[in-house]
Design a protein around this motif. Structure first.
Motif, PDB file in Angstrom:
ATOM      1  N   GLU A  76       1.013  -1.310   0.005  1.00  0.00           N
ATOM      2  CA  GLU A  76      -0.015  -0.164  -0.173  1.00  0.00           C
ATOM      3  C   GLU A  76       0.871   1.258   0.094  1.00  0.00           C
ATOM      4  OE1 GLU A  76      -2.196   0.347   3.458  1.00  0.00           O
ATOM      5  OE2 GLU A  76      -3.585   1.777   2.733  1.00  0.00           O
ATOM      6  N   GLY A  77       0.599   2.144  -0.745  1.00  0.00           N
ATOM      7  CA  GLY A  77       1.384   3.504  -0.874  1.00  0.00           C
ATOM      8  C   GLY A  77       2.141   3.602  -2.053  1.00  0.00           C
ATOM      9  N   GLN A  78       2.498   2.283  -2.658  1.00  0.00           N
ATOM     10  CA  GLN A  78       3.665   2.185  -3.814  1.00  0.00           C
ATOM     11  C   GLN A  78       2.797   2.788  -4.954  1.00  0.00           C
ATOM     12  OE1 GLN A  78       4.554  -1.936  -4.209  1.00  0.00           O
ATOM     13  NE2 GLN A  78       6.556  -1.190  -3.600  1.00  0.00           N
ATOM     14  N   ARG A 104      -3.716   2.773  -3.123  1.00  0.00           N
ATOM     15  CA  ARG A 104      -4.559   3.246  -2.263  1.00  0.00           C
ATOM     16  C   ARG A 104      -5.324   2.642  -1.069  1.00  0.00           C
ATOM     17  NH1 ARG A 104      -8.152   6.672  -6.103  1.00  0.00           N
ATOM     18  NH2 ARG A 104      -9.274   6.739  -4.662  1.00  0.00           N
ATOM     19  N   GLN A 105      -4.962   1.229  -1.293  1.00  0.00           N
ATOM     20  CA  GLN A 105      -5.577   0.222  -0.397  1.00  0.00           C
ATOM     21  C   GLN A 105      -4.663  -0.957  -0.169  1.00  0.00           C
ATOM     22  OE1 GLN A 105      -7.604   0.114  -4.348  1.00  0.00           O
ATOM     23  NE2 GLN A 105      -8.797  -1.505  -3.296  1.00  0.00           N
ATOM     24  N   ALA A 106      -5.067  -1.930   0.813  1.00  0.00           N
ATOM     25  CA  ALA A 106      -4.394  -3.062   1.071  1.00  0.00           C
ATOM     26  C   ALA A 106      -5.251  -4.151   0.948  1.00  0.00           C
ATOM     27  CB  ALA A 106      -3.949  -3.219   2.195  1.00  0.00           C
ATOM     28  N   TYR A 161      -5.980 -14.179 -16.192  1.00  0.00           N
ATOM     29  CA  TYR A 161      -6.490 -13.680 -14.750  1.00  0.00           C
ATOM     30  C   TYR A 161      -5.264 -13.934 -13.889  1.00  0.00           C
ATOM     31  CZ  TYR A 161      -7.870 -18.470 -15.188  1.00  0.00           C
ATOM     32  OH  TYR A 161      -7.566 -19.949 -15.130  1.00  0.00           O
ATOM     33  N   GLY A 162      -5.373 -13.268 -12.821  1.00  0.00           N
ATOM     34  CA  GLY A 162      -4.077 -13.307 -11.818  1.00  0.00           C
ATOM     35  C   GLY A 162      -4.735 -12.732 -10.725  1.00  0.00           C
ATOM     36  N   ALA A 163      -3.864 -13.036  -9.431  1.00  0.00           N
ATOM     37  CA  ALA A 163      -4.077 -12.576  -8.237  1.00  0.00           C
ATOM     38  C   ALA A 163      -3.145 -11.329  -8.029  1.00  0.00           C
ATOM     39  CB  ALA A 163      -3.872 -13.357  -7.062  1.00  0.00           C
ATOM     40  N   ILE A 164      -3.973 -10.249  -7.083  1.00  0.00           N
ATOM     41  CA  ILE A 164      -3.154  -9.290  -6.506  1.00  0.00           C
ATOM     42  C   ILE A 164      -3.223  -9.302  -4.833  1.00  0.00           C
ATOM     43  CG2 ILE A 164      -2.932  -6.482  -6.405  1.00  0.00           C
ATOM     44  CD1 ILE A 164      -4.515  -6.540  -9.307  1.00  0.00           C
ATOM     45  N   VAL A 165      -2.029  -9.133  -4.368  1.00  0.00           N
ATOM     46  CA  VAL A 165      -1.733  -9.088  -2.671  1.00  0.00           C
ATOM     47  C   VAL A 165      -1.274  -7.830  -2.610  1.00  0.00           C
ATOM     48  CG1 VAL A 165      -1.156  -9.990  -0.837  1.00  0.00           C
ATOM     49  CG2 VAL A 165      -1.977 -11.683  -2.744  1.00  0.00           C
ATOM     50  N   ILE A 166      -2.091  -6.932  -1.929  1.00  0.00           N
ATOM     51  CA  ILE A 166      -1.337  -5.864  -1.512  1.00  0.00           C
ATOM     52  C   ILE A 166      -1.325  -5.522   0.091  1.00  0.00           C
ATOM     53  CG2 ILE A 166      -1.559  -3.325  -1.434  1.00  0.00           C
ATOM     54  CD1 ILE A 166      -3.359  -3.346  -4.051  1.00  0.00           C
ATOM     55  N   GLU A 167       0.304  -5.699   0.508  1.00  0.00           N
ATOM     56  CA  GLU A 167       0.301  -5.567   1.971  1.00  0.00           C
ATOM     57  C   GLU A 167       0.117  -4.266   2.431  1.00  0.00           C
ATOM     58  OE1 GLU A 167       1.299  -8.112   3.903  1.00  0.00           O
ATOM     59  OE2 GLU A 167       1.623  -9.606   2.327  1.00  0.00           O
ATOM     60  N   PRO A 168      -0.827  -3.985   3.729  1.00  0.00           N
ATOM     61  CA  PRO A 168      -0.923  -2.740   4.073  1.00  0.00           C
ATOM     62  C   PRO A 168       0.340  -1.934   4.518  1.00  0.00           C
ATOM     63  CG  PRO A 168      -1.194  -4.666   5.876  1.00  0.00           C
ATOM     64  CD  PRO A 168      -0.802  -5.276   4.760  1.00  0.00           C
ATOM     65  N   ALA A 169       0.349  -0.526   4.430  1.00  0.00           N
ATOM     66  CA  ALA A 169       1.598   0.275   4.752  1.00  0.00           C
ATOM     67  C   ALA A 169       1.928   0.080   6.241  1.00  0.00           C
ATOM     68  CB  ALA A 169       0.927   1.809   4.219  1.00  0.00           C
ATOM     69  N   GLY A 170       0.775   0.066   7.171  1.00  0.00           N
ATOM     70  CA  GLY A 170       1.240  -0.248   8.556  1.00  0.00           C
ATOM     71  C   GLY A 170       0.783  -1.689   9.070  1.00  0.00           C
ATOM     72  N   ARG A 171       0.564  -2.017  10.326  1.00  0.00           N
ATOM     73  CA  ARG A 171       0.734  -3.259  10.695  1.00  0.00           C
ATOM     74  C   ARG A 171      -0.703  -3.895  10.268  1.00  0.00           C
ATOM     75  NH1 ARG A 171      -1.945  -6.039  14.704  1.00  0.00           N
ATOM     76  NH2 ARG A 171      -3.484  -4.118  15.179  1.00  0.00           N
TER      77      ARG A 171
END
Length: 599
Positions: free
Chosen positions: A76-78, A130-132, A150-160
């Motif tokens: 997140e945030g990248q 803008r999201q995780a 088709y494929g997956a996206i995993v967005i780690e949160p910027a914080g905990r």
């Protein structure tokens, strides 16, 4: 080329996301993958390939050299940059399903100025995350999604991350057909029941007559005949191979764990047309996220899974034994299967198959308003939102928007501990889809919502979902928008408010408006309704914690309501995520525009 996909341990995932954050983003080249590149960019090629499933090989289309496409793990945030090169002989696109981004980056041809990526061309997507959460990406052109894009996206949160897990796996479900999707749609146009191999027979008639009486049985058959529908029509297309991460049931994709670990499964329904009932016998699931948005954890044994939806669950196996991940299509024609085990090469038991449901007149509660006879023929020539330019025998030439050229509940009444009487916007009394009260383990399931859930088992309901964080916008909706889900089965035409894509007026709202959308399903099919660019909030009895969703599964004959803050300007696709429904007209434009005197 069919590239095997593996999940990552939690530690690996965090390392990877950290590397991406420090050094750029994952770089993927066809045929090989390189992580932590210095140019902070991602290259993905779209090309024809072959896929082998349970020993059978057929034609397909890959992104980044594999099916499913490489899992994209970001933070997140990248700001990410993706170069998509089209090596097909037709236009293509990639839509970032569930992501909040600028309209032109959404990847839907014909919307927000985006045009299909031509053969030999490279398009640059650039957007800030803008999201995780768990999301996915897929083609919005022709039938390419059905063919493997088709494929997956995993967005780690910027914080905990509020969700703690020792291992982290993507479980991407899909359906694959060796048939040319263009032929699939053509057959549906010729006969809406072409793929329904379970039509009721004379034997069924006599059985029903003995059970219900001759008069009631005759009236039942006459009623279905008058509607030109079939009570066994649960899925439009059969003959699919159901996949987990690109692998068939015999291929047996495996997630490895050590006893006592918390295992996060990011489950995505990337199918073109298949709704599943998902369970892991002997291993309860704790749902922690829906459509990428964290929810208050809820423990369940199973859930019904609409096309386009995602659920993150935590499982905690303590025994050194294999567990079977089992996703059964609701028409019970097959299943996707994987194994959760302490090592590769072992298999769990295949669970007993559940009975196929028979639809009832309750599933047709809204059907009297359904127009089965007056809809005129279809001219797809002006359909934007779907690039059907490659389809033969159909005039899809000018379809922008989805570039899908060649193609395609919940019974809360029995739930305890909740006052469903005051839940707005949901017909709780007979809502099928996730009926937790009806007994399973019987020979015949009755009604769309009867998943055959055994007594005492817990099936997820939308009413169980509660957002982990309070909503930012607590205003009451200023007005209501009714969206009737309509169609004509006999000609396989699917519509919104009785009109095919771009034949009716688009939905217009002013930027900043708070609106209620009322889905009225007048058909006998469930429709997973997907809005690009924004999340809706399901009115499920929650007040300040309504769950956010980008896909809402609306059961047949039922009403579901959601709220929306129109805070993403643009012209967004709003459609049924069943591929052939969308290709047949079930889409419109949802326009968020500056406030004017008329808005």
């Amino acid at each position: 080329m069919h590239t095997a996909r593996r999940g990552l341990s939690r530690r690996d995932a965090l390392k990877l996301a950290g590397a991406a954050g420090l050094a750029g983003i994952i770089t993927v080249y066809p045929g090989r993958r390189v992580f932590a590149a210095a140019d902070q960019s991602l290259n993905l090629a779209v090309e024809r390939t072959r896929i082998t499933i349970d020993g059978e090989t057929s034609s397909a289309i890959s992104i980044g050299g594999s099916i499913p496409a490489p899992t994209l793990r970001w933070r997140e945030g990248q700001e990410v940059v993706i170069y998509v090169t089209n090596r097909l002989d037709e236009g293509t696109s990639i839509h970032w399903h569930g992501l909040l981004l600028q309209g032109v980056m959404d990847g839907a041809p014909g919307f927000n100025g985006f045009v299909p990526i031509g053969p030999g061309e490279t398009y640059t997507y650039r957007f800030k995350l803008r999201q995780a959460g768990t999301y996915w990406y897929h083609s919005h052109s022709a039938s390419q999604e059905q063919e493997g894009m088709y494929g997956a996206i995993v967005i780690e949160p910027a914080g905990r991350d509020p969700v703690r897990a020792d291992r982290d796996y993507v479980v991407l479900l899909s359906d694959h057909t060796p048939e040319d999707p263009e032929n699939v749609l053509r057959k549906l146009k010729v006969s809406e029941g072409y793929y329904n191999n379970n039509k009721r027979t004379l034997i069924d008639f006599f059985r029903d007559a003995r059970r219900d009486g001759l008069g009631a049985t005759i009236n039942d058959r006459l009623a279905w005949g008058e509607m030109r529908m079939d009570a066994t029509d649960l899925a439009d297309v059969t003959g699919y191979q159901f996949l987990v991460n690109g692998k068939g049931p015999r291929d047996n994709w495996t997630a490895v764990f050590n006893p006592g670990e918390r295992v996060r499964l990011r489950i995505i329904n990337g199918s073109a047309m298949s709704i599943f009932d998902v369970r892991i016998p002997g291993l309860p699931m704790t749902v922690v996220s829906a459509d990428g948005q964290n929810v208050v954890p809820v423990k369940v044994d199973e859930f019904r899974f609409g096309v386009g939806e995602t659920y993150d669950v935590i499982v905690m196996p303590t025994e050194d034994k294999p567990f079977t991940f089992f996703a059964e299509s609701i028409d019970r024609t097959g299943f996707a299967r994987a194994t959760i085990a302490t090592r590769e090469g072992v298999e769990g038991d295949i669970p007993e198959r559940r009975p196929r449901a028979i639809l009832t007149m309750a599933d047709m509660a809204m059907a009297p308003g359904m127009d089965h006879g007056s809809m005129a023929g279809m001219d797809h020539s002006s359909m934007p939102g779907m690039d059907h330019s490659a389809m033969q025998g159909m005039n899809h030439g000018n379809m922008p928007g989805m570039d899908h050229g060649a193609m395609q509940g919940m019974d809360h009444s029995a739930m305890q501990g909740m006052d469903h009487g005051n839940m707005p916007g949901m017909d709780q009394g007979s809502m099928p889809g996730m009926n937790q009260g009806k007994a399973g383990s019987k020979d015949q399931a009755v009604g769309w919502g009867d998943a055959g859930t055994p007594p005492g088992a817990k099936a997820l309901s939308y009413a169980d979902l509660k957002a982990l964080s309070k909503a930012k916008d607590l205003r009451e909706p200023s007005h209501e928008i009714e969206v009737q889900l309509t169609g004509m089965m006999s000609r396989y035409i699917w519509t919104l408010n009785g009109e095919k894509f771009d034949e009716g007026a688009p939905i217009r709202v002013a930027y900043g408006d708070r609106v209620r959308i009322r889905f009225v399903n007048t058909t006998m099919m469930a429709h997973p309704m997907h809005l690009h660019g924004m999340f809706v909030e399901i009115e499920n009895g929650q007040t300040d914690r309504m769950p956010k969703k980008h896909v809402v599964l609306v059961p047949p004959g039922q009403v579901t309501t959601v709220q929306l803050t129109a805070d993403e300007p643009g012209e967004w696709p709003f459609h049924c995520h069943l591929l052939y429904h969308m290709a047949s007209g079930m889409m419109t434009r949802f326009i968020v525009e500056p406030r004017t005197a008329s808005l």
